[in-house]
Motif scaffolding. Structure first.
Motif, PDB file in Angstrom:
ATOM      1  N   GLY A   1       0.791  -1.274  -0.094  1.00  0.00           N
ATOM      2  CA  GLY A   1       0.202   0.012  -0.025  1.00  0.00           C
ATOM      3  C   GLY A   1       1.027   1.228   0.149  1.00  0.00           C
ATOM      4  O   GLY A   1       0.214   2.328   0.203  1.00  0.00           O
ATOM      5  N   PHE A   2       1.966   1.188  -0.291  1.00  0.00           N
ATOM      6  CA  PHE A   2       2.944   2.431  -0.227  1.00  0.00           C
ATOM      7  C   PHE A   2       2.596   3.474  -1.284  1.00  0.00           C
ATOM      8  O   PHE A   2       2.718   4.541  -1.139  1.00  0.00           O
ATOM      9  N   ALA A   3       2.532   3.004  -2.469  1.00  0.00           N
ATOM     10  CA  ALA A   3       1.990   3.851  -3.564  1.00  0.00           C
ATOM     11  C   ALA A   3       0.960   4.665  -3.243  1.00  0.00           C
ATOM     12  O   ALA A   3       0.697   5.737  -3.611  1.00  0.00           O
ATOM     13  N   PHE A   4      -0.061   3.925  -2.749  1.00  0.00           N
ATOM     14  CA  PHE A   4      -1.569   4.719  -2.357  1.00  0.00           C
ATOM     15  C   PHE A   4      -1.178   5.892  -1.407  1.00  0.00           C
ATOM     16  O   PHE A   4      -1.637   6.927  -1.707  1.00  0.00           O
ATOM     17  N   GLU A   5      -0.377   5.239  -0.191  1.00  0.00           N
ATOM     18  CA  GLU A   5      -0.317   6.128   0.788  1.00  0.00           C
ATOM     19  C   GLU A   5       0.478   7.268   0.314  1.00  0.00           C
ATOM     20  O   GLU A   5       0.288   8.699   0.867  1.00  0.00           O
TER      21      GLU A   5
END
Length: 204
Positions: free
Chosen positions: A133-137
């Motif tokens: 979920g790093f790209a979304f965050e």
């Protein structure tokens, strides 16, 4: 969310770039920006990150669905990072590339490029850190920052129609698919592919 703020000034005029003048004045200190989320820190990308940028920018699997990657060699990566630094140094930059840091480790990048009132979003994560979920965050933090401090309301993103992970991030951000186009040629591809366009107008 925690932000370090550029110097704020209140001016109500608009110049011929389409941005409020107060936005242009406050962009003079963009190089000092640091954006924090619960897990990540976003800082201006530059040549100091060349080793970790190469980990994903030279990797064909990591860049399978990208138009301008993979880079051919480290020299091409360095040229890109020098251009990023030059843009950050401008009085009125229109392109901002951030390093994504997780536990002080550089794991990818997130960017926004402005064409007048529209901000084009982009991101890439080192494949070792996929499915966290790093790209979304990071993208969500960037949208919030530029809305809160610069009044940008319209964001856009594009991806290969087969890049399910990317367009799911766009949809999670609240973006809506507004276009389907042919003629996309990813750098490592031998044939054209279809492309999706997503737009975000309402607050997230």
């Amino acid at each position: 969310w925690q932000f370090t703020r550029p110097e704020e000034k209140t001016v109500e005029q608009t110049d011929n770039s389409g941005y409020p003048e107060q936005t242009l004045l406050r962009w003079l200190k963009m190089e000092d920006i640091e954006i924090r989320t619960s897990r990540l820190i976003l800082k201006p990308l530059g040549t100091g990150y060349i080793t970790t940028v190469n980990e994903y920018a030279l990797n064909p699997e990591n860049t399978k669905y990208m138009c301008h990657l993979p880079n051919a060699n480290s020299e091409e990566t360095l040229c890109f990072l020098q251009n990023v630094e030059a843009e950050w140094a401008k009085e009125k930059p229109t392109f901002f590339e951030f390093a994504i840091l997780y536990h002080d480790c550089h794991i990818g990048a997130v960017s926004v490029c402005f064409d007048r009132e529209v901000g084009e979003l982009g991101w890439i994560i080192n494949r070792k850190y996929w499915k966290n979920g790093f790209a979304f965050e990071a993208a969500e933090a960037l949208v919030k920052y530029f809305r809160q401090h610069y009044g940008i309301q319209h964001f856009r993103a594009h991806c290969d129609a087969e890049n399910t992970a990317s367009y799911r991030i766009m949809e999670k951000l609240g973006m809506v698919r507004t276009g389907v186009y042919g003629g996309r040629r990813n750098r490592s591809a031998s044939e054209d592919s279809m492309e999706y366009q997503y737009d975000l107008l309402e607050s997230v």
